[in-house]
Design an enzyme around this catalytic site. Structure first.
Site, PDB file in Angstrom:
ATOM      1  N   SER A 100     -93.518  51.763  -9.117  1.00 54.81           N
ATOM      2  CA  SER A 100     -93.582  51.998 -10.707  1.00 54.81           C
ATOM      3  C   SER A 100     -92.674  52.683 -10.491  1.00 54.81           C
ATOM      4  O   SER A 100     -91.683  53.199 -11.484  1.00 54.81           O
ATOM      5  CB  SER A 100     -94.573  53.124 -11.354  1.00 54.81           C
ATOM      6  OG  SER A 100     -94.440  54.279  -9.853  1.00 54.81           O
ATOM      7  N   LYS A 109     -93.656  60.555  -9.246  1.00 56.28           N
ATOM      8  CA  LYS A 109     -92.249  60.243 -10.415  1.00 56.28           C
ATOM      9  C   LYS A 109     -91.423  60.936 -10.073  1.00 56.28           C
ATOM     10  O   LYS A 109     -90.971  61.723  -9.052  1.00 56.28           O
ATOM     11  CB  LYS A 109     -93.663  60.275 -11.516  1.00 56.28           C
ATOM     12  CG  LYS A 109     -94.716  59.825 -11.984  1.00 56.28           C
ATOM     13  CD  LYS A 109     -94.055  58.213 -12.192  1.00 56.28           C
ATOM     14  CE  LYS A 109     -95.411  57.235 -12.122  1.00 56.28           C
ATOM     15  NZ  LYS A 109     -95.739  55.532 -12.952  1.00 56.28           N
TER      16      LYS A 109
END
Length: 276
Positions: free
Chosen positions: A42, A117
């Site tokens: 990701s 993230k």
């Protein structure tokens, strides 16, 4: 050895050594640096599957999320079980505010797993995706083409997952490509992002970040479960301040194989690589 000197039971001494070592390691992991192994794609191409790094837990101060969770066999102890007395008021001890663009490990607000993230939206910001372009407070961020990110289409990491490709279906061992751009956030922080396809998450409504919360995106925008998705469907949603664990600043080493122990699969160009 002098006459009359006593020697301890070697088994007891070994147990004491192990206990002290675990105690020291636990204190180090709780207060200073937490090891983190990248399991998914990701955050490509900033972070690759198999990257190993230490997360700086001193960067934003301490909360209940700073305590480690322990899951081993029948043992399943959540951070709240250890440091629950710090939970509930969305504050931190010796707290420091994160900066937009930081790569952060945080505790998921619902399932309590650790995620990594990039911080995009600060409290009070509005965030929206339009045709794949990030808009902050009504303004599109700056984008610059940066060629493509190419990788081998093959199983990756311990989960043996295969990458998604923008150039369609490729055979095993073929070249899997994604468009790459340089995204520059307000304040000047620049980093790479990847594009795979046109999909629903490329066009969103307007998210208004609540006070005391943050909005996160993955750099691999079309392959990231992040704040664009509500927690009710497995997404991240808005992340409370107290759920931040620490900042990632540098890859220590990286393995392209299924285990970090397979030293012959280590990526030589990622030793102590600084993260943007």
């Amino acid at each position: 050895m002098a006459k009359g000197a006593k020697t301890g039971n070697p088994i007891i001494e070994t147990i004491k050594t192990v206990v002290f070592a675990l105690l020291i390691a636990g204190i180090f992991r709780t207060l200073f640096f937490q090891p983190f192994w990248i399991p998914s794609g990701s955050m490509k191409d900033t972070l690759l599957i198999g990257d190993f790094l230490f997360v700086n837990k001193m960067a934003y101060g301490y909360s209940y999320a700073s305590c480690p969770s322990v899951a081993f066999g029948p043992i399943d102890i959540d951070a709240r079980d250890i440091c629950g007395f710090l939970d509930g008021d969305n504050t931190r001890l010796w707290g420091e505010e994160p900066e937009r663009g930081d790569i952060i490990v945080f505790r998921h607000p619902v399932n309590h797993k650790d995620f990594i993230k990039r911080l995009i939206g600060l409290p009070g910001d509005t965030v929206q995706m339009k045709d794949g372009v990030l808009h902050l407070n009504g303004e599109a961020v700056a984008l610059e083409d940066a060629g493509s990110f190419d990788e081998v289409y093959a199983p990756q990491g311990s989960m043996r997952s295969r990458p998604r490709c923008e150039n369609g279906v490729v055979g095993e061992g073929g070249t899997c490509s994604k468009s790459r751009q340089i995204e520059t956030l307000p304040g000047g922080h620049s980093h790479n992002i990847l594009n795979i396809d046109d999909q629903r998450s490329d066009d969103t409504g307007i998210f208004t970040v609540p006070e005391g919360h943050y909005f996160f995106l993955g750099d691999n925008r079309d392959n990231s479960t992040d704040s664009r998705y509500p927690q009710s469907v497995g997404g991240v949603g808005f992340v409370p301040y107290e759920n931040l664990i620490g900042r990632a600043g540098r890859v220590i080493f990286s393995s392209a194989g299924s285990s970090m122990l397979y030293f012959w699969t280590w990526r030589g160009d990622r030793f102590f690589k600084r993260l943007d």
